[in-house]
Structure formats: C-alpha cells, structure tokens
Write an enzyme that holds these catalytic residues in place. Sequence first.
Site, PDB file in Angstrom:
ATOM      1  N   GLU A 298      30.363 -61.499  16.398  1.00 32.31           N
ATOM      2  CA  GLU A 298      29.796 -62.793  16.811  1.00 32.31           C
ATOM      3  C   GLU A 298      30.648 -64.007  16.446  1.00 32.31           C
ATOM      4  OE1 GLU A 298      25.797 -62.894  15.268  1.00 32.31           O
ATOM      5  OE2 GLU A 298      25.170 -61.157  16.421  1.00 32.31           O
ATOM      6  N   GLU A 408      23.964 -52.194  20.149  1.00 33.97           N
ATOM      7  CA  GLU A 408      22.683 -52.543  19.510  1.00 33.97           C
ATOM      8  C   GLU A 408      21.573 -52.649  20.548  1.00 33.97           C
ATOM      9  OE1 GLU A 408      23.203 -56.045  17.060  1.00 33.97           O
ATOM     10  OE2 GLU A 408      25.229 -55.455  16.475  1.00 33.97           O
TER      11      GLU A 408
HETATM   12  C1  XIL Z   1      20.059 -57.460  11.982  1.00 29.19           C
HETATM   13  C2  XIL Z   1      19.246 -56.405  11.268  1.00 29.19           C
HETATM   14  O1  XIL Z   1      18.623 -55.590  12.217  1.00 29.19           O
HETATM   15  C3  XIL Z   1      18.210 -57.042  10.383  1.00 29.19           C
HETATM   16  O2  XIL Z   1      17.571 -56.077   9.569  1.00 29.19           O
HETATM   17  C4  XIL Z   1      18.866 -58.078   9.478  1.00 29.19           C
HETATM   18  O3  XIL Z   1      17.865 -58.766   8.761  1.00 29.19           O
HETATM   19  C5  XIL Z   1      19.687 -59.052  10.283  1.00 29.19           C
HETATM   20  O4  XIL Z   1      20.625 -58.369  11.066  1.00 29.19           O
HETATM   21  N1  XIL Z   1      23.347 -58.657  15.667  1.00 29.19           N
HETATM   22  C6  XIL Z   1      23.973 -57.806  14.800  1.00 29.19           C
HETATM   23  C7  XIL Z   1      23.176 -57.018  13.831  1.00 29.19           C
HETATM   24  O5  XIL Z   1      25.197 -57.618  14.892  1.00 29.19           O
HETATM   25  O6  XIL Z   1      23.873 -56.758  12.660  1.00 29.19           O
HETATM   26  C8  XIL Z   1      21.862 -57.683  13.526  1.00 29.19           C
HETATM   27  O7  XIL Z   1      21.093 -56.840  12.690  1.00 29.19           O
HETATM   28  C9  XIL Z   1      21.136 -58.016  14.794  1.00 29.19           C
HETATM   29  C10 XIL Z   1      21.942 -58.977  15.642  1.00 29.19           C
END
Ligand code: XIL
Length: 483
Positions: A298, A408
């Site tokens: 990101e 994701e």
């Molecule tokens: C999220 C997790 O799912 C949560 O448990 C944590 O509190 C915050 O991060 N993009 C990403 C992930 O790259 O690492 C994130 O994961 C969600 C958004």
Amino acid sequence: VSFTGCVADNGTADCGFWLSPTLKTSSDGEEAQISYLANTDGFTAYAESDVSGMKDGDVYLNVDLKATAEIPARVEIVYGQSGESAAVFSEIRIGTEYERYSFRTGNSLSGKSVSKVRIYPSYNALSGYGIVFVKNLTYTDYYETKFYDVKSVSDDDQNGGENEPNVPVQVDYLHEKYAGYFKMGMCAGYNDYGNYGDLEAHYNSFTCENEMKLYVIGQTEGRYDYDKADRMIRYMVDRGKQIRGHTLIWYNGAPSWLTDCRDKTQLLNKIDTYCYNVVKHFKDTFGGSVYCWDVVNEAISDSGGAYRDTFYGVAGIDYIKTAFRAARRADPNVKLFYNDYNMDDRVKRNAVIEMLRELIRDGVPIDGVGMQGHYGTYTQANNVEMAIAAFENLAEETNHPLEIHITELDVKNYENSDSELERIYGELFEVFRRHADSITSVTTWGVSDEHSWLNEVGKGNAHPFLFDENHNKKPAFQAVFDF
Ligand code: XIL
C-alpha cells in the site's frame, strides 16, 4: 451474422486509432475484415456486429479470429437496445492463424439478449496498418453445450489424444480442483489459525493475518519477535501448505523507530536491515516454504494516485527499491511482490503501474504484483479483469515477467445474500481462471464467516467467504468449485 460497420468510441471516426469505416461484411462462414491503422493510445476504436435476435440469457458467443500480425484486442459483448451496457470484456491476443474464441455472457444476462459484439484491436505492441479477419460468429446455449476449455483439451492430449476416455478422478478440495490454475490460499491470525481443521485441506497456501508484519515482528528496533509467526508457519508447513510472507514494509501500524526517522540515509539503512533479517530468518527456518513476500504494501494512496507520505516523504521511491533489494539479498529464490488494493480503480492502478515501471527500469528485483481483492457484491468483475490485463500488458511491454497474486480476497455481503455472493464469486473466479497464465495464487482473507477483519469494523458480520460460520459450504463455494 454480419459485421456492419465500425465506430470510434468517442463518436467520430477520427480518434487517432482509426478503423476503415466500411468493412467487408460477411454472412455466416464468410470472412469479414477490420482494417486498422495504429498510431496512438489504447483500445480506442472498435468494429461492431449487430447480433440482435440472439437467444436471451447465458450463452457462449463463438468467433474465429486471425490477424495479419499478432495483436492484442478487447472483445466486448453488449446487451440492451438503448443505454447499452457492456456485459463481458475480454482481453485476448489474436494470432496469425484462425482460432476460435468463446465468450460466455454469464448469468448476469438472464432475461436479456445480446445486441452487439465489438472488437477493439489494440495499439499495443504494434504500429502501422493491418487487418483483423473475422468469421463464423455464432452463439451456443451454455446449458445445452458441453465445452472443453483449453486446459482440459491439452491435458487430454498428454494422456494420448482426443479419443482416450476421460478417467474420472475424485476431486474434493479447492486446491486440487485448481491444480492446473493457481494456488488456493487461506489466511488466519494467531487466535484462530487452529480452528479450521475441517477446512484446511482446501488450501495449499497460507498467509498470517498479522504475525509477519512490522508491528508484530519489529515493534522494537533490533529485537525481532518471530514467536507467533514461527508457531503458525510450523503448523501450516506440517500440513503441507506453502506460505505467503505478508508484509515487510507497510505504513499502517509501522513502529515509531521507523516513522520518526527523518534522515534519508538512516531510514534506508533501517529498512535494509529489517527486510534483510526478516527474510533471512524465514528462509533459514523454513527453507523454501515461504514462497513469496509482499515486500511493500500500500505505497500508493487513494487520492489521485499520489504516494503515501510515510517513508516516501523522507526517502522518495528509494525506500521501496531498498526494501526489494534487501529482500533479494537475503533470499535469491523467494518471489518478491508489491501489494495494494483498489486495483480496479484506474487512477490508482495507473499510479501503481508507473511505480512498477520505474522499479523494472532500474533493475529492482520484483517478481509480481498482489491485488488484495477486498471487494463487495457491487464489484464489477469486468473492472477486475481490466486490472489484471493492465498488469499483463505491463509485463509484456517491459519484457519483464510479472506474476499476479490475488492476496486478500473477500466480498462484503452485509445483507448475507447467498445468491449475490454466489454470482460474484462465480464471475471473479471465471476471470481468474481465464488469466491463469499470469495468476499464480489466490488467497481469501479468512476462511469462514465467523472470523473476518470486516466483522471488526462494527457493521456486523460481512459474510464474505465461501464457508459460513458453522463451516458449511455456501452456494458461493459451488460457484468457485463447479466449472
Ligand atoms: C488487516 C487484518 O486483517 C486485521 O486483523 C488488522 O487489524 C489490520 O490489518 N490490507 C492488508 C492487510 O494488507 O494486512 C490488512 O489486514 C487488511 C488490508
């Protein structure tokens, strides 16, 4: 069916990328020709065929295509007489020999009929004048026709040719079903990774939800806390899974020993040391089981595609280059990824593409791009496909191979509509399968509905997965599994 004319999509025939205004028309079996003169940007003009009168609903449109020189093209299937909407986009390559392409219109067209097919030759990879040849535009009812996709046909060939009977093989699990396509991954956190004994067998890849992040491993400078990650990875590796490393450098939750550093040289040193040590630890501890890393997560913001200020404000893009180079030094074989979300947004995606282009140009070791895939039932699979195609084009244009991971995946479904979820998962995986040459791994950001980061934000359960909170398969599972 005949190709009746060609249109520039800005409403004039003079849009730089120019198609001959009159086509040689064809009736079934005869050949139509689209001439093009490529000298500018993008898929900007098309030839179209009026195919109104076709059967409503879910059909295959079949067409034979070839060109004077190999050329990328987009095919768009349009429905509705006025206020038309494109139903299906497909990015294809037209070769110099006739090949049949089949495009499924999908369930979203039930009750509607296709009115037009458009073919946009692309400027990409060529300039000058050429001709695309089109013939045998037909349609087939999806439910009445059995099609073999390219993969099963070539599997068949390996077993000795078309006439050999197919030996049915019992396939129960997602990753087996997707063996010829890509890895299937699950994600879980320290509190729930042991809860999926009944579902784990569907997956051959695993991502730690938080435990490989800076804010767990690197809270204190120089003291690396691998405890949770090591336990989880050991457990998953023992169960036959490979591990996606997620993530080394992320602005979100980054500890102050990094975010407070205002000196460029010092910051780059810290990033280099951290990335090198962490990648080295997992390589030394688990050998090749960690098959990739999201090195930077990101880096691009949502506002107009600017870089996020954290790290960039001090070190510019060098922070990204340093992270990738350090990771490569620590492990020459692990695949290194840039990971981000909203890649179906064109502005943000273009910013990512410009960044990747610069990394590739400067010889920075990068193997792929992660599309996070936090979607909703409102997501347009067409836009996701365009994002995938854009990364494929970048790889081709720079002559630098890039793997794509869907890292994701989840689908916001607060209304808990099984049918909507089924539809969108079906559409998305159809797109993913079509791009299995570039997509090598697809991970859902969780496993079953009782645990999702979306459920943490106070809007209730997002019901985003293939399995419900009791681990039962939802219709969305079948949409992914049955093809
Ligand atoms: C999220 C997790 O799912 C949560 O448990 C944590 O509190 C915050 O991060 N993009 C990403 C992930 O790259 O690492 C994130 O994961 C969600 C958004």
